[in-house]
Write a protein that holds these residues in place. Sequence first.
Motif, PDB file in Angstrom:
ATOM      1  N   THR A 192       1.348 -12.599   7.929  1.00 52.07           N
ATOM      2  CA  THR A 192       1.673 -14.008   7.730  1.00 52.07           C
ATOM      3  C   THR A 192       0.444 -14.712   7.188  1.00 52.07           C
ATOM      4  N   ILE A 193       0.566 -15.262   5.982  1.00 48.02           N
ATOM      5  CA  ILE A 193      -0.522 -16.019   5.360  1.00 48.02           C
ATOM      6  C   ILE A 193      -0.095 -17.473   5.354  1.00 48.02           C
ATOM      7  N   GLY A 194      -0.733 -18.264   6.185  1.00 48.04           N
ATOM      8  CA  GLY A 194      -0.284 -19.650   6.327  1.00 48.04           C
ATOM      9  C   GLY A 194       1.118 -19.678   6.890  1.00 48.04           C
ATOM     10  N   GLU A 195       2.072 -20.171   6.098  1.00 49.18           N
ATOM     11  CA  GLU A 195       3.468 -20.214   6.537  1.00 49.18           C
ATOM     12  C   GLU A 195       4.325 -19.153   5.833  1.00 49.18           C
ATOM     13  N   ARG A 196       3.716 -18.279   5.058  1.00 46.01           N
ATOM     14  CA  ARG A 196       4.458 -17.253   4.318  1.00 46.01           C
ATOM     15  C   ARG A 196       4.425 -15.930   5.067  1.00 46.01           C
ATOM     16  N   ASP A 197       5.597 -15.403   5.437  1.00 48.26           N
ATOM     17  CA  ASP A 197       5.706 -14.091   6.065  1.00 48.26           C
ATOM     18  C   ASP A 197       5.920 -13.030   4.983  1.00 48.26           C
ATOM     19  N   ILE A 198       5.128 -11.970   5.051  1.00 46.76           N
ATOM     20  CA  ILE A 198       5.269 -10.851   4.125  1.00 46.76           C
ATOM     21  C   ILE A 198       5.567  -9.602   4.942  1.00 46.76           C
ATOM     22  N   PRO A 199       6.853  -9.206   5.056  1.00 43.55           N
ATOM     23  CA  PRO A 199       7.175  -7.963   5.752  1.00 43.55           C
ATOM     24  C   PRO A 199       6.572  -6.788   4.977  1.00 43.55           C
ATOM     25  N   LEU A 200       5.810  -5.982   5.663  1.00 45.48           N
ATOM     26  CA  LEU A 200       5.070  -4.907   5.009  1.00 45.48           C
ATOM     27  C   LEU A 200       5.799  -3.575   5.041  1.00 45.48           C
ATOM     28  N   GLY A 201       6.883  -3.493   5.806  1.00 39.63           N
ATOM     29  CA  GLY A 201       7.581  -2.219   5.898  1.00 39.63           C
ATOM     30  C   GLY A 201       6.764  -1.202   6.668  1.00 39.63           C
ATOM     31  N   GLU A 202       6.978   0.061   6.345  1.00 39.27           N
ATOM     32  CA  GLU A 202       6.362   1.141   7.121  1.00 39.27           C
ATOM     33  C   GLU A 202       4.946   1.458   6.654  1.00 39.27           C
ATOM     34  N   MET A 203       4.064   1.598   7.638  1.00 42.11           N
ATOM     35  CA  MET A 203       2.700   2.052   7.398  1.00 42.11           C
ATOM     36  C   MET A 203       2.454   3.285   8.254  1.00 42.11           C
ATOM     37  N   ARG A 204       1.773   4.271   7.680  1.00 45.17           N
ATOM     38  CA  ARG A 204       1.443   5.498   8.406  1.00 45.17           C
ATOM     39  C   ARG A 204      -0.068   5.709   8.389  1.00 45.17           C
ATOM     40  N   LEU A 205      -0.592   6.089   9.539  1.00 42.88           N
ATOM     41  CA  LEU A 205      -2.040   6.253   9.673  1.00 42.88           C
ATOM     42  C   LEU A 205      -2.307   7.454  10.568  1.00 42.88           C
ATOM     43  N   THR A 206      -3.312   8.235  10.228  1.00 40.77           N
ATOM     44  CA  THR A 206      -3.714   9.359  11.070  1.00 40.77           C
ATOM     45  C   THR A 206      -5.224   9.345  11.262  1.00 40.77           C
ATOM     46  N   PHE A 207      -5.651   9.783  12.429  1.00 37.53           N
ATOM     47  CA  PHE A 207      -7.067  10.022  12.680  1.00 37.53           C
ATOM     48  C   PHE A 207      -7.190  11.027  13.813  1.00 37.53           C
ATOM     49  N   VAL A 260     -12.640  10.687  13.580  1.00 38.05           N
ATOM     50  CA  VAL A 260     -12.669  10.923  12.141  1.00 38.05           C
ATOM     51  C   VAL A 260     -11.392  10.353  11.549  1.00 38.05           C
ATOM     52  N   PHE A 261     -11.516   9.447  10.584  1.00 37.05           N
ATOM     53  CA  PHE A 261     -10.343   8.856   9.957  1.00 37.05           C
ATOM     54  C   PHE A 261      -9.672   9.862   9.037  1.00 37.05           C
ATOM     55  N   GLY A 262      -8.331   9.809   9.012  1.00 38.00           N
ATOM     56  CA  GLY A 262      -7.569  10.702   8.154  1.00 38.00           C
ATOM     57  C   GLY A 262      -7.034  10.012   6.927  1.00 38.00           C
ATOM     58  N   GLU A 263      -5.978   9.204   7.097  1.00 40.45           N
ATOM     59  CA  GLU A 263      -5.307   8.629   5.934  1.00 40.45           C
ATOM     60  C   GLU A 263      -4.489   7.411   6.333  1.00 40.45           C
ATOM     61  N   LEU A 264      -4.406   6.446   5.425  1.00 44.30           N
ATOM     62  CA  LEU A 264      -3.495   5.313   5.546  1.00 44.30           C
ATOM     63  C   LEU A 264      -2.519   5.387   4.381  1.00 44.30           C
ATOM     64  N   ARG A 265      -1.224   5.436   4.701  1.00 41.11           N
ATOM     65  CA  ARG A 265      -0.185   5.458   3.679  1.00 41.11           C
ATOM     66  C   ARG A 265       0.673   4.197   3.811  1.00 41.11           C
ATOM     67  N   HIS A 266       0.904   3.555   2.686  1.00 42.33           N
ATOM     68  CA  HIS A 266       1.737   2.351   2.697  1.00 42.33           C
ATOM     69  C   HIS A 266       2.397   2.200   1.332  1.00 42.33           C
ATOM     70  N   ALA A 267       3.714   2.183   1.306  1.00 44.44           N
ATOM     71  CA  ALA A 267       4.441   1.962   0.059  1.00 44.44           C
ATOM     72  C   ALA A 267       4.392   0.482  -0.306  1.00 44.44           C
ATOM     73  N   PRO A 268       4.360   0.134  -1.587  1.00 49.22           N
ATOM     74  CA  PRO A 268       4.345  -1.277  -1.988  1.00 49.22           C
ATOM     75  C   PRO A 268       5.507  -2.056  -1.359  1.00 49.22           C
ATOM     76  N   ALA A 269       5.176  -3.214  -0.805  1.00 48.56           N
ATOM     77  CA  ALA A 269       6.171  -4.065  -0.145  1.00 48.56           C
ATOM     78  C   ALA A 269       6.411  -5.308  -0.993  1.00 48.56           C
ATOM     79  N   ARG A 270       7.673  -5.593  -1.292  1.00 47.01           N
ATOM     80  CA  ARG A 270       8.018  -6.733  -2.132  1.00 47.01           C
ATOM     81  C   ARG A 270       7.657  -8.047  -1.436  1.00 47.01           C
ATOM     82  N   ILE A 271       7.059  -8.959  -2.197  1.00 48.86           N
ATOM     83  CA  ILE A 271       6.703 -10.288  -1.698  1.00 48.86           C
ATOM     84  C   ILE A 271       7.795 -11.261  -2.126  1.00 48.86           C
TER      85      ILE A 271
END
Length: 225
Positions: free
Chosen positions: A63-78, A90-101
Amino acid sequence: MRRLLAAAAAALSAAALVALPGHASAAPSPVPDFDFSACPAPPAGADPGTWRCEAFVSQGVLTIGERDIPLGEMRLTFSEGEVDGKYAQVFGELRHAPARIKDAFGASMQLKYGGYSDFLSNDERRGELDIYAVLRHPLLPRECTIGTRDAPLHSVVEDDPAVPFEVISQNPTTVKFGVVDTQIAVPRTTGCGPLSPVADHLLGLPSASGKNTFKQVTYVRFKPL
């Protein structure tokens, strides 16, 4: 993350010892598929038997100010464990598909890893993560971002009381919890060329700390290494 593991262990022990009426969930929580392919190997000198990989699957909203941006699925490993008797990760990976604004003429946002993470939770926060966001649109340059790898957004997340810690599965160990960052600052766009003022205006950037919120509902599964 040690506190997370301790909470999981305590909850699992309690479940194994006693089942109290009235404490069962009304319905099982939906559990996502987990991918451990990006788990980093323990570093040189790692203490045997102490290392595990953690796979996160989150649904987030920025949420930026009053605008909500649903980000969908995020995947992270460590991976985390001990080296010479001291905690290490040890950090592994962050995966995130583009989310429509929404209401941004078809633009989308894709989160990227910003080069720093600390998942050892304490009494003040659940963890920390540096990220930046790539803005995608046919009229925007490929290097158009919010934050950069060299100057990322720094997110410090706390437990979200609206989504309390929950043990989903005992074997394999799987938990669910919510986190929230109410202090994240969101800077102006970078590298967006002539459309930079337009992108900044649409997204309300820059937006100072205290005016934004980064929320996630997260499932985590643990795998010994």
